[in-house]
Design a protein around this motif. Structure first.
Motif, PDB file in Angstrom:
ATOM      1  N   ILE A  48       0.836  -1.211   0.000  1.00 42.01           N
ATOM      2  CA  ILE A  48       0.000   0.000   0.000  1.00 42.01           C
ATOM      3  C   ILE A  48       0.865   1.253   0.000  1.00 42.01           C
ATOM      4  O   ILE A  48       0.620   2.203  -0.755  1.00 42.01           O
ATOM      5  N   GLU A 108       0.237   3.222  -3.280  1.00 40.23           N
ATOM      6  CA  GLU A 108      -0.760   4.280  -3.039  1.00 40.23           C
ATOM      7  C   GLU A 108      -0.496   4.876  -1.664  1.00 40.23           C
ATOM      8  O   GLU A 108       0.598   5.334  -1.398  1.00 40.23           O
ATOM      9  N   ARG A 109      -1.490   4.863  -0.775  1.00 34.69           N
ATOM     10  CA  ARG A 109      -1.306   5.348   0.592  1.00 34.69           C
ATOM     11  C   ARG A 109      -2.389   4.739   1.469  1.00 34.69           C
ATOM     12  O   ARG A 109      -3.420   4.279   0.994  1.00 34.69           O
ATOM     13  N   LEU A 110      -2.148   4.759   2.784  1.00 35.32           N
ATOM     14  CA  LEU A 110      -3.145   4.272   3.723  1.00 35.32           C
ATOM     15  C   LEU A 110      -4.239   5.318   3.882  1.00 35.32           C
ATOM     16  O   LEU A 110      -3.985   6.421   4.362  1.00 35.32           O
ATOM     17  N   ASP A 111      -5.426   5.006   3.450  1.00 37.39           N
ATOM     18  CA  ASP A 111      -6.582   5.893   3.580  1.00 37.39           C
ATOM     19  C   ASP A 111      -7.518   5.343   4.642  1.00 37.39           C
ATOM     20  O   ASP A 111      -7.992   4.206   4.510  1.00 37.39           O
ATOM     21  N   THR A 158     -15.437  -0.651  -2.010  1.00 40.05           N
ATOM     22  CA  THR A 158     -14.434  -0.143  -2.960  1.00 40.05           C
ATOM     23  C   THR A 158     -14.956   0.984  -3.845  1.00 40.05           C
ATOM     24  O   THR A 158     -14.267   1.407  -4.763  1.00 40.05           O
ATOM     25  N   ILE A 193     -12.945   3.683  -1.580  1.00 43.55           N
ATOM     26  CA  ILE A 193     -11.637   3.351  -1.023  1.00 43.55           C
ATOM     27  C   ILE A 193     -11.024   2.273  -1.914  1.00 43.55           C
ATOM     28  O   ILE A 193     -11.749   1.505  -2.559  1.00 43.55           O
ATOM     29  N   SER A 194      -9.717   2.224  -1.990  1.00 39.15           N
ATOM     30  CA  SER A 194      -9.075   1.271  -2.890  1.00 39.15           C
ATOM     31  C   SER A 194      -9.273  -0.164  -2.409  1.00 39.15           C
ATOM     32  O   SER A 194      -9.441  -0.409  -1.210  1.00 39.15           O
ATOM     33  N   ASN A 246      -6.773  -1.056   0.364  1.00 42.09           N
ATOM     34  CA  ASN A 246      -7.105  -0.524   1.682  1.00 42.09           C
ATOM     35  C   ASN A 246      -8.304  -1.243   2.291  1.00 42.09           C
ATOM     36  O   ASN A 246      -8.335  -1.504   3.499  1.00 42.09           O
ATOM     37  N   PHE A 279      -7.035  -4.463   3.623  1.00 48.12           N
ATOM     38  CA  PHE A 279      -6.189  -4.251   4.804  1.00 48.12           C
ATOM     39  C   PHE A 279      -7.047  -3.996   6.046  1.00 48.12           C
ATOM     40  O   PHE A 279      -6.867  -4.648   7.083  1.00 48.12           O
ATOM     41  N   TYR A 280      -7.997  -3.068   5.941  1.00 48.19           N
ATOM     42  CA  TYR A 280      -8.794  -2.719   7.119  1.00 48.19           C
ATOM     43  C   TYR A 280      -9.757  -3.839   7.515  1.00 48.19           C
ATOM     44  O   TYR A 280     -10.015  -4.049   8.709  1.00 48.19           O
ATOM     45  N   TRP A 304      -6.802  -9.473  -2.945  1.00 44.30           N
ATOM     46  CA  TRP A 304      -6.507  -8.187  -3.602  1.00 44.30           C
ATOM     47  C   TRP A 304      -6.980  -8.243  -5.053  1.00 44.30           C
ATOM     48  O   TRP A 304      -7.684  -7.342  -5.528  1.00 44.30           O
TER      49      TRP A 304
END
Length: 301
Positions: A52, A56-59, A176, A179-180, A183, A186-187, A230
């Motif tokens: 991530i 991208e980034r953690l959102d 989704t 949010i990706s 992510n 992950f959450y 994923w």
């Protein structure tokens, strides 16, 4: 993402799941179900963080998708896995393979009920043709064995697990949207681990750790969970739950190929015929519409 790339990703997810299914039976002989489940998603969460951060980034989830992500955790990370492992105890491998083949049908069912998805008759026929192909593969072409098939208590757990997985696919579709897929996975893994932690602590069992066992658990966590989920979530975001879930029919196909390459198990003619039937059903399901037909058909995206 293009439709072709999304379908390729689903084939990759199916391959990853097949590899995990072959390995899981062996691991469960050494590790109890709750311990394996906790390790599976603990590894998944660790693997996802650098991916991530690099891509991208953690959102942090917005209010609108906290509930769908919690649904992914409840129906996939927890209920589906716990019911599946419970089913493993009291049913046969053949029954597990048959009931697991219902996944595409249950995802389509929930898509129809919750997403108001509509399907062409050719898709409906293709879905049942592919399911029949799975049966041919499971029974190695000897469908007379269906008459002697016995049902066990574990079958009810497996059926419940299949319907739970279908619900998780619908939750992923909602999650989704804002949010990706990475992510969301992950959450949902983190939420599942938090809920599972008290049970895992009290029932944790430390097996005799060997290089083989560690490798098998890593394969289940990295390949058949992190990568497979994923790819699956990416495909759901692009294609929708029903179309993505259909490729799950190829799990036994990849299972046969993996067994051939790594275990030296030669497929029989019945399995090859089953593979051809699955291919035929898949072709029917994904057959492109003409522009005129598109106007008359709505498939939830």
């Amino acid at each position: 993402m293009s439709r072709q790339k999304s379908i390729i990703l689903m084939f990759a997810a199916s391959f990853c799941w097949a590899a995990g299914f072959i390995t899981m039976g062996s691991v469960l002989k050494s590790v109890n179900a709750v311990t394996l489940l906790f390790l599976r998603y603990f590894i998944t969460a660790i693997v996802l963080v650098p991916i991530i951060l690099k891509t991208e980034r953690l959102d942090f989830p917005k209010k609108s998708n906290i509930l769908p992500i919690a649904g992914m955790a409840a129906f996939n990370v927890l209920l589906m896995n716990l019911m599946m492992f419970e089913g493993y105890k009291t049913t046969t491998g053949t029954n597990i393979s048959i009931i697991s083949a219902m996944n595409p049908l249950t995802i389509s069912f929930w898509s129809f009920v919750m997403l108001k998805a509509r399907f062409r008759w050719l898709q409906v026929i293709g879905a049942f043709v592919a399911f029949f192909g799975v049966l041919v593969m499971v029974f190695r072409g000897n469908l007379q064995a269906l008459a002697s098939l016995q049902f066990h208590e574990g079958d009810l757990w497996m059926i419940a697990a299949v319907f739970s997985f279908g619900l998780s696919a619908i939750c992923s579709r909602f999650a989704t949207q804002s949010i990706s897929p990475l992510n969301a996975l992950f959450y949902s893994s983190i939420i599942g681990l938090i809920v599972l932690l008290p049970i895992a602590v009290t029932s944790f069992s430390s097996p005799e750790w060997t290089t083989q066992l560690i490798g098998q658990i890593l394969l289940i966590g990295v390949v058949s969970t992190a990568l497979a989920q994923w790819f699956f979530n990416l495909s759901i975001k692009s294609l929708g739950a029903a179309e993505s879930g259909f490729i799950i029919n190829f799990n036994p196909v990849f299972g046969v190929l993996i067994s051939l390459v790594f275990l030296g198990e030669m497929p029989v003619w019945g399995q090859l015929i089953g593979w051809l039937i699955i291919m035929g059903g898949t072709t029917m399901f994904y057959k492109k519409l003409s522009p005129k037909q598109v106007k008359n058909v709505i498939i939830n995206k």
